[in-house]
Design a protein around this motif. Structure first.
Motif, mmCIF file in Angstrom:
data_model
loop_
_atom_site.group_PDB
_atom_site.id
_atom_site.type_symbol
_atom_site.label_atom_id
_atom_site.label_comp_id
_atom_site.label_asym_id
_atom_site.label_seq_id
_atom_site.Cartn_x
_atom_site.Cartn_y
_atom_site.Cartn_z
ATOM 1 N N VAL A 1 0.831 -1.203 0.000
ATOM 2 C CA VAL A 1 0.000 0.000 0.000
ATOM 3 C C VAL A 1 0.867 1.255 0.000
ATOM 4 C CG1 VAL A 1 -2.119 -0.966 0.941
ATOM 5 C CG2 VAL A 1 -0.311 -0.256 2.516
ATOM 6 N N GLU A 2 2.057 1.173 0.585
ATOM 7 C CA GLU A 2 2.937 2.343 0.582
ATOM 8 C C GLU A 2 3.357 2.697 -0.859
ATOM 9 O OE1 GLU A 2 3.392 -0.225 2.672
ATOM 10 O OE2 GLU A 2 3.555 0.567 4.713
ATOM 11 N N GLU A 3 3.695 1.690 -1.642
ATOM 12 C CA GLU A 3 4.044 1.950 -3.043
ATOM 13 C C GLU A 3 2.867 2.547 -3.803
ATOM 14 O OE1 GLU A 3 7.154 -1.662 -3.939
ATOM 15 O OE2 GLU A 3 5.748 -1.106 -5.509
ATOM 16 N N SER A 4 1.667 2.021 -3.547
ATOM 17 C CA SER A 4 0.485 2.563 -4.227
ATOM 18 C C SER A 4 0.283 4.027 -3.846
ATOM 19 C CB SER A 4 -0.760 1.746 -3.856
ATOM 20 O OG SER A 4 -0.635 0.426 -4.345
ATOM 21 N N HIS A 5 0.555 4.358 -2.607
ATOM 22 C CA HIS A 5 0.470 5.749 -2.150
ATOM 23 C C HIS A 5 1.461 6.630 -2.904
ATOM 24 C CE1 HIS A 5 0.678 9.225 0.539
ATOM 25 N NE2 HIS A 5 1.935 8.949 0.807
ATOM 26 N N LEU A 6 2.666 6.143 -3.087
ATOM 27 C CA LEU A 6 3.666 6.927 -3.824
ATOM 28 C C LEU A 6 3.240 7.100 -5.282
ATOM 29 C CD1 LEU A 6 6.999 5.483 -2.347
ATOM 30 C CD2 LEU A 6 5.881 7.652 -1.791
ATOM 31 N N ASN A 7 2.685 6.053 -5.883
ATOM 32 C CA ASN A 7 2.226 6.153 -7.276
ATOM 33 C C ASN A 7 1.095 7.177 -7.404
ATOM 34 O OD1 ASN A 7 4.041 4.139 -7.881
ATOM 35 N ND2 ASN A 7 2.509 2.502 -7.969
ATOM 36 N N GLU A 8 0.123 7.110 -6.504
ATOM 37 C CA GLU A 8 -1.000 8.057 -6.556
ATOM 38 C C GLU A 8 -0.502 9.491 -6.341
ATOM 39 O OE1 GLU A 8 -3.897 6.896 -3.653
ATOM 40 O OE2 GLU A 8 -4.775 5.320 -4.918
ATOM 41 N N SER A 9 0.422 9.651 -5.400
ATOM 42 C CA SER A 9 0.940 10.997 -5.113
ATOM 43 C C SER A 9 1.650 11.569 -6.341
ATOM 44 C CB SER A 9 1.921 10.937 -3.938
ATOM 45 O OG SER A 9 1.287 10.468 -2.772
ATOM 46 N N HIS A 10 2.429 10.718 -6.993
ATOM 47 C CA HIS A 10 3.133 11.119 -8.208
ATOM 48 C C HIS A 10 2.138 11.489 -9.305
ATOM 49 C CE1 HIS A 10 5.620 10.906 -11.784
ATOM 50 N NE2 HIS A 10 4.891 9.898 -12.226
ATOM 51 N N ALA A 11 1.128 10.662 -9.504
ATOM 52 C CA ALA A 11 0.139 10.916 -10.559
ATOM 53 C C ALA A 11 -0.595 12.227 -10.289
ATOM 54 C CB ALA A 11 -0.851 9.750 -10.645
ATOM 55 N N LEU A 12 -0.965 12.451 -9.039
ATOM 56 C CA LEU A 12 -1.666 13.697 -8.699
ATOM 57 C C LEU A 12 -0.805 14.908 -8.997
ATOM 58 C CD1 LEU A 12 -4.366 14.648 -7.469
ATOM 59 C CD2 LEU A 12 -3.159 14.891 -5.303
ATOM 60 N N GLN A 13 0.481 14.806 -8.631
ATOM 61 C CA GLN A 13 1.393 15.928 -8.877
ATOM 62 C C GLN A 13 1.531 16.194 -10.379
ATOM 63 O OE1 GLN A 13 5.257 15.390 -7.091
ATOM 64 N NE2 GLN A 13 5.551 17.602 -6.943
ATOM 65 N N LYS A 14 1.649 15.125 -11.153
ATOM 66 C CA LYS A 14 1.776 15.284 -12.604
ATOM 67 C C LYS A 14 0.569 16.015 -13.190
ATOM 68 C CE LYS A 14 4.128 13.335 -15.390
ATOM 69 N NZ LYS A 14 5.315 13.695 -16.206
ATOM 70 N N PRO B 1 -7.479 9.104 -8.572
ATOM 71 C CA PRO B 1 -7.858 8.492 -7.299
ATOM 72 C C PRO B 1 -6.776 8.697 -6.247
ATOM 73 C CG PRO B 1 -8.197 6.942 -9.112
ATOM 74 C CD PRO B 1 -7.424 8.110 -9.664
ATOM 75 N N GLU B 2 -7.187 8.862 -4.998
ATOM 76 C CA GLU B 2 -6.229 9.105 -3.915
ATOM 77 C C GLU B 2 -6.560 8.268 -2.688
ATOM 78 O OE1 GLU B 2 -9.304 10.020 -2.642
ATOM 79 O OE2 GLU B 2 -8.174 11.367 -1.328
ATOM 80 N N ALA B 3 -5.811 8.529 -1.617
ATOM 81 C CA ALA B 3 -5.991 7.803 -0.353
ATOM 82 C C ALA B 3 -5.868 6.290 -0.553
ATOM 83 C CB ALA B 3 -7.326 8.174 0.307
ATOM 84 N N ILE B 4 -5.049 5.895 -1.533
ATOM 85 C CA ILE B 4 -4.751 4.488 -1.818
ATOM 86 C C ILE B 4 -6.003 3.754 -2.301
ATOM 87 C CG2 ILE B 4 -3.357 2.520 -0.991
ATOM 88 C CD1 ILE B 4 -2.365 4.190 1.261
ATOM 89 N N SER B 5 -6.996 4.510 -2.783
ATOM 90 C CA SER B 5 -8.238 3.886 -3.256
ATOM 91 C C SER B 5 -8.009 3.046 -4.504
ATOM 92 C CB SER B 5 -9.291 4.954 -3.537
ATOM 93 O OG SER B 5 -8.822 5.890 -4.494
ATOM 94 N N SER B 6 -7.020 3.414 -5.336
ATOM 95 C CA SER B 6 -6.786 2.632 -6.558
ATOM 96 C C SER B 6 -6.276 1.235 -6.221
ATOM 97 C CB SER B 6 -5.786 3.352 -7.476
ATOM 98 O OG SER B 6 -4.513 3.451 -6.858
ATOM 99 N N ASP B 7 -5.767 1.056 -5.039
ATOM 100 C CA ASP B 7 -5.269 -0.238 -4.571
ATOM 101 C C ASP B 7 -6.330 -0.950 -3.725
ATOM 102 O OD1 ASP B 7 -3.971 -2.275 -3.073
ATOM 103 O OD2 ASP B 7 -2.071 -1.226 -3.132
ATOM 104 N N LEU B 8 -6.948 -0.223 -2.793
ATOM 105 C CA LEU B 8 -7.891 -0.846 -1.855
ATOM 106 C C LEU B 8 -9.225 -1.204 -2.506
ATOM 107 C CD1 LEU B 8 -7.439 1.262 1.429
ATOM 108 C CD2 LEU B 8 -6.294 -0.852 0.752
#
Lengths: 313, 313, 313
Positions: A250-263, C161-168
């Motif tokens: 889940v930590e990796e997924s968090h980093l991916n989402e954070s990166h995508a949001l920033q982009k 998607p955020e808050a790790i929703s894309s994974d969960l």
């Protein structure tokens, strides 16, 4: 061939498929009614080609794949003439061994999975084998005729699941249902509990299981028009990628989402238009496109190369 | 002991289980009605032994595990006499530390997962603990009495999920349902939405939730006979393995499927018979067997060894 | 601040949240009705703080997160004033690049996932964006108002998607449903088939979808009291961890379960009390606590550090 700004899909000269673009929506239709829409190597090659173009073409927001509703089937599976040898290329047969084959259904599945636009299968007839695996499972949405007969017949034909169905089906319908359909090889309809998760209802405005074969494509088109008008091409591309390439934790997924949001927020104008149109209670007018947005496209995963490398020069 | 061509399962001399083969179907029955079919170490050892034999025995296509329908339960869980110490071997207790134990339920689950034949649990009574984990979750199909009370009681007994249920249950019923049943420890019946995905209907001909306890085994047998007659032993083995050992990416899964297809088509006769019988609209007569097919059996994964290695010589 | 034996949550001096403990149950309520319970950075910080305390506080068995049932929404999503820039800290904006952002919703999700006590979301109003992702998906149980409007609007706002929703989300409702809701951005109610797996029924005594907004918290409290009285704190912590951190193979999951079983049986008194109370047909009186049990707490996974490391000193 370069994908020019006014590229016309009619110029592709396809034999097995027909591709027609209308605004943001590309409709691809199987053109093999006389052969029960069976699956061939040429079909697969044209399929991969058109999905690669749709991925690259900034004009396209949604790709719909469908068949002639008067054909005997949406797709009746691999085109066989009494043997499975047609599945192998001459090169593969010459190479031999246990690892020289590459399943053609897999190429079809990759083409859909790797297309960053919304993909919809409009299943307006019966479907067997690859017609239910590669031509349905990798799509984002599936619209279907309620009377369609659906079968994964592999164990009853002496072969094995293909088109990455052994991986995708458990993710889509759960492992219990996937085992039941793949190990029984029985035939089902779209509302059967084992497969109904493949055809979930959307909203009352957008029914996904249709009573008549000719209703399926219009239903898919109505939904496609809503998505083409209201969703951001960049948001869709990142959302699809986040779903397809989650982290191993889940930590990796968090980093991916954070990166995508920033982009998307730092480089594009769609996020601002998204908030503004929402507050003004109007349809958004999204302008960012994958081919032109600042900062380009950044995948966070390592694509694996699966092509056969010849052992001899 | 060698698995001879005319090996008779009655010669195994089992105490806790009864194993009887009829054609391609092996039926294994718990023989502990007086002890509420509770689970013991000897039960587990005999269970592992018979599933290993079924995996190797070319005559066996389907294994059904069941109980006496007049017993108080299908399986009431671990046999306890007021303490959990019976779960540990003398060796484990002597070894001590935090990592010397190996859960007996896990061995049962491995035995079912590693059996390459179709496995069916015919659950004709109540089930608690390992009766719902190891003796149900790893099976390909589950038939059950509609009145069965089902419970994962771990959090209400001060212990933890076992028999690999913390891994298998989310894959079978989804994470939301798995969390709900494992963290509440409440009791359910087979049609409850939290668990109903474990008992999906097949077709009207093969009901999986039966009104009476004595109907469960006959229903499982009818389905088993259909599968034994109509599915290829090799196809089943590869399909099960593809589902159990998917790649870590879709590309890896594609390579595994391609390899499996090449193995079955290049080495066996079942694929040809599969197409021929389909075209001739007759039942197939599959002849390939795991023990005799050309090219042998090729797993693509590395089996992990979990046995305890003694730290002292 | 030290978590003393008689620590009072009222002393936290929170602005956005209210935390009140009654016996083993901690209820946390959003205190932003005037701002439609929108999500802010301070909200997130207080949220993380109180879930960290709940994890450490041996008195707490269950955490319920809820809102004022007369507020316009349970949570209406991120608090925006016409732009998404508020999502980024000054440090992140200064750092720039593609990898300096850390999604605030992700911190909320981690706080719930890492809390070893039972977590319940009592969703007594509409929910959008993070109100449906971080404030619902990571919880063990969800109780909800039947009339709640639920939306993942990301693709219609130009974001992701955020808050790790894309994974969960795919793990909770399956990949087909997750794709449908995340790629359509449409609005649903709790009984819609696309999302109903988020709100599974428990037993007739504990309805999870309630007709009135003010019924939601009492329903959650009744269930929380049952769990606080009847489940072992240690068992819950290990069960949650086994579900959240399965092995990469079934063999690894077997080793994790075996280790967890050995820890609870060898070091604690709850397993003995669990069997004894079951045999005596009475409620258990579990005494083991995470902070005091012999042998301590042993995670078997490596926590990943996701905090931004500044590139400049």
């Amino acid at each position: 061939m370069t994908l020019t700004k006014d590229f016309d899909y009619a110029t592709l000269g396809f034999k097995e498929l027909i591709a027609e673009r209308d605004g943001g929506i590309l409709v691809v239709t199987i053109n093999r009614a006389k052969e029960r829409n069976s699956f061939t190597r040429l079909f697969a090659e044209e399929f991969v080609r058109v999905f690669e173009l749709a991925d690259q073409d900034d004009r396209v927001h949604v790709v719909i794949f469908t068949a002639d509703p008067t054909a005997p089937a949406y797709c009746s599976g691999a085109g066989l003439s009494g043997s499975w040898n047609g599945l192998f290329t001459e090169e593969e047969l010459k190479e031999g061994g246990d690892h020289s084959h590459r399943d053609t259904g897999g190429f079809v599945t990759f083409a859909v999975l790797n297309c960053r636009k919304i993909t919809i299968a409009a299943v307006n007839g019966h479907a067997a084998g690859v017609g239910l695996t590669g031509l349905q499972l990798p799509f984002d949405f599936r619209f279907i005729w309620g009377g369609a007969k659906l079968t994964f017949p592999f164990v009853r034909r002496g072969i094995v699941p293909e088109a990455i169905s052994s991986d995708l089906l458990p993710k889509l319908v759960g492992h219990a249902n996937a085992r039941a359909v793949l190990l029984s090889g029985l035939t089902y309809t779209p509302t059967h509990p084992l497969l109904s998760q493949l055809y979930p209802p959307l909203t009352p405005d957008y029914p996904t299981i249709l009573p008549e074969r000719q209703d399926v494509l219009p239903a898919a088109l109505a939904f496609a028009r809503n998505l083409a008008a209201n969703t951001s091409q960049i948001s869709v591309a990142y959302t699809k990628s986040l779903l397809l390439h989650p982290g191993t934790t889940v930590e990796e997924s968090h980093l991916n989402e954070s990166h995508a949001l920033q982009k998307v927020v730092m480089n594009g104008t769609d996020p601002t238009e998204g908030v503004k149109s929402f507050m003004q209670k109007r349809e958004p007018a999204f302008k960012d496109r994958l081919g032109t947005v600042k900062g380009g496209w950044s995948p966070w995963w390592r694509p694996l190369e699966v092509r056969l490398r010849r052992s001899k020069l």
